[in-house]
Motif scaffolding. Structure first.
Motif, PDB file in Angstrom:
ATOM      1  N   VAL A 129       0.839  -1.202   0.000  1.00  0.00           N
ATOM      2  CA  VAL A 129       0.000   0.000   0.000  1.00  0.00           C
ATOM      3  C   VAL A 129       0.874   1.253   0.000  1.00  0.00           C
ATOM      4  CG1 VAL A 129      -1.671   1.329   1.336  1.00  0.00           C
ATOM      5  CG2 VAL A 129      -1.971  -1.134   1.064  1.00  0.00           C
ATOM      6  N   ARG A 130       1.980   1.211   0.734  1.00  0.00           N
ATOM      7  CA  ARG A 130       2.885   2.362   0.767  1.00  0.00           C
ATOM      8  C   ARG A 130       3.488   2.612  -0.619  1.00  0.00           C
ATOM      9  NH1 ARG A 130       5.111   1.179   5.212  1.00  0.00           N
ATOM     10  NH2 ARG A 130       6.889   0.005   4.430  1.00  0.00           N
ATOM     11  N   ILE A 131       3.897   1.556  -1.290  1.00  0.00           N
ATOM     12  CA  ILE A 131       4.427   1.689  -2.654  1.00  0.00           C
ATOM     13  C   ILE A 131       3.353   2.231  -3.588  1.00  0.00           C
ATOM     14  CG2 ILE A 131       5.276   0.383  -4.652  1.00  0.00           C
ATOM     15  CD1 ILE A 131       6.657  -1.501  -2.605  1.00  0.00           C
ATOM     16  N   LEU A 132       2.126   1.734  -3.437  1.00  0.00           N
ATOM     17  CA  LEU A 132       1.018   2.211  -4.267  1.00  0.00           C
ATOM     18  C   LEU A 132       0.791   3.707  -4.050  1.00  0.00           C
ATOM     19  CD1 LEU A 132      -1.299   1.569  -6.222  1.00  0.00           C
ATOM     20  CD2 LEU A 132      -2.696   0.968  -4.236  1.00  0.00           C
ATOM     21  N   GLY A 133       0.902   4.143  -2.816  1.00  0.00           N
ATOM     22  CA  GLY A 133       0.730   5.568  -2.535  1.00  0.00           C
ATOM     23  C   GLY A 133       1.787   6.421  -3.209  1.00  0.00           C
ATOM     24  N   ILE A 134       3.013   5.892  -3.287  1.00  0.00           N
ATOM     25  CA  ILE A 134       4.102   6.649  -3.927  1.00  0.00           C
ATOM     26  C   ILE A 134       3.876   6.757  -5.426  1.00  0.00           C
ATOM     27  CG2 ILE A 134       6.578   6.618  -4.456  1.00  0.00           C
ATOM     28  CD1 ILE A 134       6.990   5.223  -1.715  1.00  0.00           C
ATOM     29  N   ILE A 135       3.579   5.638  -6.072  1.00  0.00           N
ATOM     30  CA  ILE A 135       3.481   5.653  -7.537  1.00  0.00           C
ATOM     31  C   ILE A 135       2.198   6.312  -8.026  1.00  0.00           C
ATOM     32  CG2 ILE A 135       4.926   3.595  -7.753  1.00  0.00           C
ATOM     33  CD1 ILE A 135       2.414   1.974  -8.362  1.00  0.00           C
ATOM     34  N   SER A 136       1.183   6.415  -7.139  1.00  0.00           N
ATOM     35  CA  SER A 136      -0.082   7.017  -7.584  1.00  0.00           C
ATOM     36  C   SER A 136       0.060   8.514  -7.837  1.00  0.00           C
ATOM     37  CB  SER A 136      -1.180   6.764  -6.551  1.00  0.00           C
ATOM     38  OG  SER A 136      -0.873   7.395  -5.318  1.00  0.00           O
ATOM     39  N   SER A 137       1.145   9.140  -7.312  1.00  0.00           N
ATOM     40  CA  SER A 137       1.339  10.565  -7.563  1.00  0.00           C
ATOM     41  C   SER A 137       1.741  10.827  -9.006  1.00  0.00           C
ATOM     42  CB  SER A 137       2.404  11.127  -6.621  1.00  0.00           C
ATOM     43  OG  SER A 137       3.672  10.525  -6.876  1.00  0.00           O
ATOM     44  N   ASN A 138       2.256   9.788  -9.694  1.00  0.00           N
ATOM     45  CA  ASN A 138       2.603   9.929 -11.106  1.00  0.00           C
ATOM     46  C   ASN A 138       2.674   8.557 -11.758  1.00  0.00           C
ATOM     47  OD1 ASN A 138       3.351  10.968 -13.588  1.00  0.00           O
ATOM     48  ND2 ASN A 138       5.511  11.185 -13.048  1.00  0.00           N
ATOM     49  N   PRO A 139       1.529   7.940 -12.070  1.00  0.00           N
ATOM     50  CA  PRO A 139       1.548   6.619 -12.700  1.00  0.00           C
ATOM     51  C   PRO A 139       2.339   6.649 -14.012  1.00  0.00           C
ATOM     52  CG  PRO A 139      -0.671   7.209 -11.997  1.00  0.00           C
ATOM     53  CD  PRO A 139       0.156   8.439 -11.862  1.00  0.00           C
ATOM     54  N   SER A 140       3.296   5.715 -14.138  1.00  0.00           N
ATOM     55  CA  SER A 140       4.177   5.780 -15.303  1.00  0.00           C
ATOM     56  C   SER A 140       4.433   4.445 -15.965  1.00  0.00           C
ATOM     57  CB  SER A 140       5.530   6.391 -14.889  1.00  0.00           C
ATOM     58  OG  SER A 140       6.116   5.634 -13.841  1.00  0.00           O
ATOM     59  N   ASN A 141       4.076   3.331 -15.305  1.00  0.00           N
ATOM     60  CA  ASN A 141       4.384   2.015 -15.863  1.00  0.00           C
ATOM     61  C   ASN A 141       3.167   1.104 -15.723  1.00  0.00           C
ATOM     62  OD1 ASN A 141       5.346  -0.503 -16.586  1.00  0.00           O
ATOM     63  ND2 ASN A 141       7.232  -0.361 -15.399  1.00  0.00           N
ATOM     64  N   PRO A 142       2.384   0.921 -16.775  1.00  0.00           N
ATOM     65  CA  PRO A 142       1.170   0.088 -16.681  1.00  0.00           C
ATOM     66  C   PRO A 142       1.453  -1.348 -16.233  1.00  0.00           C
ATOM     67  CG  PRO A 142       1.188   1.344 -18.733  1.00  0.00           C
ATOM     68  CD  PRO A 142       2.532   1.525 -18.118  1.00  0.00           C
ATOM     69  N   ASN A 143       2.604  -1.908 -16.624  1.00  0.00           N
ATOM     70  CA  ASN A 143       2.937  -3.274 -16.194  1.00  0.00           C
ATOM     71  C   ASN A 143       3.088  -3.340 -14.676  1.00  0.00           C
ATOM     72  OD1 ASN A 143       2.970  -3.872 -18.854  1.00  0.00           O
ATOM     73  ND2 ASN A 143       5.107  -4.465 -18.971  1.00  0.00           N
ATOM     74  N   PHE A 144       3.842  -2.405 -14.118  1.00  0.00           N
ATOM     75  CA  PHE A 144       4.030  -2.367 -12.671  1.00  0.00           C
ATOM     76  C   PHE A 144       2.678  -2.193 -11.970  1.00  0.00           C
ATOM     77  CE2 PHE A 144       5.132  -0.716  -8.537  1.00  0.00           C
ATOM     78  CZ  PHE A 144       6.343  -1.310  -8.225  1.00  0.00           C
ATOM     79  N   ASP A 145       1.847  -1.290 -12.489  1.00  0.00           N
ATOM     80  CA  ASP A 145       0.519  -1.076 -11.909  1.00  0.00           C
ATOM     81  C   ASP A 145      -0.272  -2.377 -11.852  1.00  0.00           C
ATOM     82  OD1 ASP A 145       1.256   1.580 -11.883  1.00  0.00           O
ATOM     83  OD2 ASP A 145       0.094   2.114 -13.665  1.00  0.00           O
ATOM     84  N   GLN A 146      -0.273  -3.097 -12.967  1.00  0.00           N
ATOM     85  CA  GLN A 146      -1.019  -4.357 -13.022  1.00  0.00           C
ATOM     86  C   GLN A 146      -0.534  -5.324 -11.952  1.00  0.00           C
ATOM     87  OE1 GLN A 146      -3.473  -5.150 -15.363  1.00  0.00           O
ATOM     88  NE2 GLN A 146      -3.837  -7.193 -14.555  1.00  0.00           N
ATOM     89  N   TYR A 147       0.776  -5.462 -11.834  1.00  0.00           N
ATOM     90  CA  TYR A 147       1.324  -6.470 -10.931  1.00  0.00           C
ATOM     91  C   TYR A 147       1.160  -6.100  -9.465  1.00  0.00           C
ATOM     92  CZ  TYR A 147       3.351  -8.301 -15.235  1.00  0.00           C
ATOM     93  OH  TYR A 147       3.524  -8.798 -16.504  1.00  0.00           O
ATOM     94  N   ILE A 148       1.215  -4.809  -9.123  1.00  0.00           N
ATOM     95  CA  ILE A 148       1.031  -4.464  -7.710  1.00  0.00           C
ATOM     96  C   ILE A 148      -0.426  -4.669  -7.296  1.00  0.00           C
ATOM     97  CG2 ILE A 148       0.647  -1.965  -8.066  1.00  0.00           C
ATOM     98  CD1 ILE A 148       2.219  -1.542  -5.445  1.00  0.00           C
ATOM     99  N   PHE A 149      -1.360  -4.346  -8.167  1.00  0.00           N
ATOM    100  CA  PHE A 149      -2.764  -4.607  -7.834  1.00  0.00           C
ATOM    101  C   PHE A 149      -3.053  -6.112  -7.800  1.00  0.00           C
ATOM    102  CE2 PHE A 149      -3.424  -0.104  -8.950  1.00  0.00           C
ATOM    103  CZ  PHE A 149      -4.248   0.279  -7.899  1.00  0.00           C
ATOM    104  N   GLU A 150      -2.446  -6.873  -8.708  1.00  0.00           N
ATOM    105  CA  GLU A 150      -2.593  -8.332  -8.662  1.00  0.00           C
ATOM    106  C   GLU A 150      -2.022  -8.876  -7.348  1.00  0.00           C
ATOM    107  OE1 GLU A 150      -4.169 -10.298 -10.568  1.00  0.00           O
ATOM    108  OE2 GLU A 150      -4.212  -9.522 -12.621  1.00  0.00           O
ATOM    109  N   SER A 151      -0.897  -8.321  -6.897  1.00  0.00           N
ATOM    110  CA  SER A 151      -0.276  -8.787  -5.658  1.00  0.00           C
ATOM    111  C   SER A 151      -1.201  -8.542  -4.471  1.00  0.00           C
ATOM    112  CB  SER A 151       1.059  -8.072  -5.439  1.00  0.00           C
ATOM    113  OG  SER A 151       1.969  -8.354  -6.491  1.00  0.00           O
ATOM    114  N   ILE A 152      -1.767  -7.338  -4.392  1.00  0.00           N
ATOM    115  CA  ILE A 152      -2.693  -7.015  -3.298  1.00  0.00           C
ATOM    116  C   ILE A 152      -3.916  -7.921  -3.362  1.00  0.00           C
ATOM    117  CG2 ILE A 152      -4.237  -5.236  -2.401  1.00  0.00           C
ATOM    118  CD1 ILE A 152      -2.144  -3.153  -3.386  1.00  0.00           C
ATOM    119  N   SER A 153      -4.450  -8.099  -4.561  1.00  0.00           N
ATOM    120  CA  SER A 153      -5.653  -8.917  -4.736  1.00  0.00           C
ATOM    121  C   SER A 153      -5.390 -10.369  -4.356  1.00  0.00           C
ATOM    122  CB  SER A 153      -6.122  -8.824  -6.192  1.00  0.00           C
ATOM    123  OG  SER A 153      -7.230  -9.651  -6.426  1.00  0.00           O
TER     124      SER A 153
END
Length: 978
Positions: free
Chosen positions: A617-641
């Motif tokens: 969640v802390r990492i998600l909070g950091i990257i949400s200020s400037n989303p830049s990598n759709p692959n990373f986004d997919q995998y962090i949400f998959e990890s949480i899920s």
């Protein structure tokens, strides 16, 4: 629109981008906006940044809105653009306009996909009329336009409609194109007075580059008659145009030796060899054409010629041509002798397979790009990596020549020849270990061994079959393992990466005990200070955990339960060390490994889940200020899920912890309208809501009102996630939705937003089916007639094959599900209220013809729905509706005649479907986030109609209605039921 230039400039600045984009979006809805934008792009007095930004915005708007259902481009603007775009390309023919011209060409290509040739029949005629024998700068614009239209044919599936378009183009463009090709080639090869100046020569050479690319476009699917008739002029030995161009190298066009961009002659040669790669199997094998091409290639790249970085594409393509010629099997007389193989390895393979200085610099200074290129292997070999097959390095292409030789029945000779070079490299390394560059010899030897040992491979599984003459395990134990277990710094990092990559490449050739024994070494390398080393370790761990044996994963949670927390900690530590949001999200390989470890370790992570969740969640909070990598986004949400799925399933008491951790970030994402993340947030909320088995918390109910506002449904990418979340509400809190009347807002969304849309109608049917399952028919009855009217209106005004399918499935589903009070006549009576005998028409014209087309997974629903209609409906047994009964019975009987579609297969209901294959694709949707499915959040839904075998069909029928016994007996007599 006077402030359009300032808005475009503002859209380039991070501080003003969002507001500028919103203003541009509002402005773009006005009629005349796109023609005005095109005029701005063509205005040479404007700032170059404004013109380029305008051309990009024009392209994106055309892509997203040309055929949009809600805000399509005005028809008058379409007519204007189709008229003005070709002249615009000719206006943008200067060298300084290259970037803008490329955007306009893409705009034309996007329009042509939908409008050509039906709505734009004069497009090709206008292009042909614009070609010139005296002005090559104009030809560049015209041909780039043509290439942007024709290039998609290379990847298109063969079909009658495709060939109709190609033939239409060839009938108008084919002969003028061939004439211009031969004329331009003659001008360049003879160096006529027309290209006396360097500027004229450059424009003519650019024209030739595009002509060769278009030759490929026009012949990629099949060789047209006009091209077949002139084939000898292009390929014929010894003076065919293609052969002549392989020797063509005017000194004025060679460029700066330090330039990394390929020269124009290099581009011409590269595209010629692309054509040769595709066309070589179809050339006359006795004409000597391929033999002549092989000799030219050998002369071009043999013995380390063309060492510059700018010629990498040419050398790689030349090597790919050789690989294709070898694999074709037609030219064993050229490649079959030991002497030829030895010369090929010595003169072509070895000089191109070693790491070069710029790659070593990239290893140190741009490690992520090094990894992406290193993992990108030739498509012709099936690929071993994760990257794009469009970019192939020299060493990969050289290695593929060896794989081609091994795979063509020449493994004995190739293994012996390559084996000598491998032994020499290892010997050179062992004798000179103290020398600074001695590692290069071993690196080359390992790469040669990997190439010669590989017979077959896939991107997902690595090497699938090996050369029986190579003992991979022995080579690993004698030469690889020592580098794998060595302490960091004791051997060169490239050799440690080689050791890890060797494991990655041959992972499926090793046994489970062997892999378990090396896994701790890979985990140790996650702590390396070398970027490439720890990233390759993550990639290898992820792929090893992905290995399957049949339908089962090789590694279970028991295999890694002790080491899993350590792996996750090491990976998250590397991610957290980055100093900016962009850097945190840069390395998606690390986050993908986190996801895979969570999916494999499952409930064994319960003792550590809170720390892992907090860090994610802390990492998600950091990257949400400037989303830049759709692959990373997919995998962090998959990890949480995935973490939530397995931990809460094991211990339901942990669900409030997840809600406490995730509700805050979810609220912020929704409030700040971070459109890239909103689709994921809806899916996570749906997953948490579905995990509730008792009362639904107030926090969810407070959210429902927001979900049902029109603003929530404006983002196209959010719709599937919203539907999933509303389905969760209907399944878990339908009583509250009925008491508050909120379910009527759901029906309004279905009727007004989803069903009228060709893009979203499938989600409308999914939501509607959930309503039918969860809302009591007594509450639904007063609204059901309006629902049917909405469905029939869409059926009448703009039906599609997909819509008809889902419409019929919905009707049968509604009659099949076991809901108290929901009988077949509930559906049929609502239809009959609209118009007497309308149900008979729907049954005859849609339900009966569509039922045999149902996919296997939907045939159970169709069978139960038809059965209940035939045995429980009173309306269907009255005249004149009764005339349709035999037709419906016949359709049902035919379903039973294909029992393979009506029985459950062993293991069919995989509770972990999707978890082992996180496979998503990024779709372009203008400025709107595309929907990315969270596979980890999905489980196999309970079958709404219990229906597993033929005996159950019989018991169902007799249980439903004793009067149906004659019907059952008739099915038995006909042989449809045992």
């Amino acid at each position: 629109m006077a402030d359009l230039p300032s808005l475009l400039l503002a859209s380039l600045s991070p501080g003003t981008r969002r507001q500028a984009e919103q203003n541009l979006q509002t402005l773009s809805l006005q009629p005349g906006f796109l023609p005005q934008l095109l005029r701005l792009v063509l205005d040479a007095s404007q700032d170059r940044s404004v013109r380029l930004a305008g051309s990009v915005y024009l392209k994106n708007t055309v892509k997203s809105r040309w055929e949009d259902e809600e805000s399509a481009v005005a028809e008058a603007d379409k007519v204007t653009l189709r008229r003005d775009l070709i002249p615009a390309m000719m206006t943008l023919s200067g060298l300084s306009d290259k970037a803008v011209r490329a955007q306009i060409a893409e705009t034309i290509s996007s329009i042509a996909v939908t409008d050509f040739p039906e709505k734009w029949p004069d497009l090709i005629d206008n292009l042909v009329a614009s070609l010139s024998e005296s002005n090559f700068s104009v030809n560049v614009g015209v041909l780039q336009t043509a290439h942007s239209i024709f290039r998609p044919w290379r990847a298109a599936t063969r079909s009658d409609s495709l060939f109709t378009v190609i033939n239409f183009v060839l009938s108008r463009f084919g002969k003028p194109f061939l004439q211009l090709f031969q004329y331009t080639a003659g001008v360049l090869l003879s160096r006529s007075a027309q290209v006396a100046s360097k500027s004229d020569l450059e424009f003519a050479a650019q024209t030739q580059v595009l002509l060769v690319e278009i030759y490929y476009d026009l012949t990629c699917q099949d060789l047209p008659p006009d091209f077949e008739d002139t084939q000898n002029q292009f390929f014929g030995a010894p003076s065919g145009l293609f052969l002549q161009f392989l020797d063509w190298d005017p000194s004025e066009l060679r460029g700066d030796p330090d330039d990394i961009s390929p020269s124009l002659p290099s581009q011409v040669k590269t595209h010629i060899l692309e054509i040769a790669e595709v066309r070589s199997p179809g050339l006359n094998h006795g004409s000597g054409a391929v033999e002549a091409l092989v000799r030219k290639v050998w002369e071009l790249i043999g013995s380390g010629k063309l060492p510059g970085l700018a010629d990498d594409g040419l050398v790689s393509q030349a090597l790919r041509f050789l690989s294709t010629a070898i694999r074709s099997g037609y030219y064993k007389d050229i490649f079959g002798s030991r002497d030829t193989i030895s010369s090929l390895v010595q003169g072509v393979v070895v000089p191109n397979i070693g790491l070069r200085e710029h790659e070593i610099e990239q290893f140190e200074d741009d490690p992520l790009e090094y990894i992406r290129l290193d993992l990108s292997l030739p498509a012709s070999s099936g690929g071993l990596g994760l990257g794009s097959h469009d970019v192939v390095t020299r060493r990969q292409a050289a290695a593929d020549v060896l794989r081609a030789l091994v795979g063509s029945g020449l493994e004995t000779e190739t293994t012996e020849v390559a084996g000598a070079w491998i032994a020499q490299g290892l010997r050179e390394y062992n004798e000179n270990r103290t020398k600074e560059d001695s590692w290069k010899a071993k690196d080359t030897a390992i790469y040669l061994l990997t190439a010669v040992a590989t017979r077959g491979s896939t991107t997902q599984h690595g090497v699938t079959s090996t050369n029986a003459l190579v003992d991979i395990v022995q080579f690993f134990s004698e030469h690889i393992f020592q580098d794998l277990e060595a302490d960091p710094g004791s051997v060169h990092p490239v050799l440690q990466v080689d050791a890890i990559r060797f494991l990655y490449t041959f992972r499926t050739q090793l046994t489970k005990p062997q892999l378990l024994s090396v896994l701790p070494h890979l985990v140790r390398h996650l702590g390396s200070n070398n970027y490439v080393c720890y990233t390759y370790a993550a990639i290898s761990i992820e792929r090893i955990l992905f290995i399957r044996q049949g339908t089962q994963l090789l590694f279970a949670q028991a295999d890694i339960h002790e080491i899993a927390p350590h792996i996750i900690h090491a990976l998250l530590l590397k991610i957290e060390q980055a100093q900016s949001p962009e850097k945190v999200a840069e390395n998606d390989y690390l986050m993908k490994c986190v996801m895979r470890v969570i999916i494999t370790a499952r409930s064994t992570l319960v003792p550590d889940y809170e720390k892992i969740l907090q860090r994610l969640v802390r990492i998600l909070g950091i990257i949400s200020s400037n989303p830049s990598n759709p692959n990373f986004d997919q995998y962090i949400f998959e990890s949480i899920s995935a973490l939530m799925r397995f931990v809460v399933t094991s211990n339901p008491a942990t669900l409030p912890i997840f809600e406490q951790a995730l509700f805050g970030p979810a609220t912020i994402i929704l409030q700040q309208d971070i459109d890239q993340y909103i689709p994921y947030v809806f899916q996570l909320l749906a997953q948490m809501l579905e995990l509730h088995t008792t009362d639904v918390p107030v926090a969810y109910r407070d959210l429902l009102q927001f979900l049902l506002t029109p603003a929530s449904w404006q983002q196209k990418g959010s719709i599937p996630g919203l539907v999933k979340l509303l389905k969760a509400f209907l399944a878990r809190d339908s009583a509250h939705m009925v008491s508050t009347g909120q379910f009527t807002a759901v029906l309004a969304v279905v009727q007004q937003r989803l069903i009228p849309s060709k893009i979203n109608d499938v989600w409308g049917f999914q939501l509607l089916q959930s309503v039918m399952q969860n809302i009591p028919p007594t509450q639904l009855k007063q609204y059901f007639r309006a629902i049917i009217v909405a469905l029939l209106t869409r059926l009448q005004t703009s039906k599609t094959d997909s819509y008809v399918y889902h419409f019929v499935h919905f009707l049968l589903f509604s009659m099949a599900i076991n809901v108290e009070g929901l009988t077949p006549d509930f559906v049929i009576s609502a239809v009959e209220e609209i118009q007497p005998q309308l149900w008979s028409q729907i049954l005859t014209n849609f339900v009966i013809p569509q039922t045999p087309k149902m996919s296997p997974k939907d045939r159970k629903v169709a069978a139960i729905g038809l059965t209940r209609m035939l045995t429980q409906s009173e309306v269907i047994l009255r005249e004149p509706s009764m005339k349709t009964w035999p037709l419906a019975f016949d359709t049902l009987a035919k379903l039973f005649s294909e029992p393979q579609h009506l029985t459950s297969k062993e293991g069919e209901a995989d509770q972990d479907a999707g978890l082992t294959m996180i496979d998503y694709e990024e779709q372009t949707a203008g400025y709107q986030a595309a929907y990315s499915r969270l596979a980890a959040s999905e489980t196999v839904e309970a079958d709404p109609v219990a229906f597993k075998s033929k005996p159950q069909i019989k018991s169902l029928l007799t249980a439903v209605d004793p009067s149906s016994l004659p019907f059952v007996q008739s099915l038995v007599a006909a042989g449809y039921i045992a």
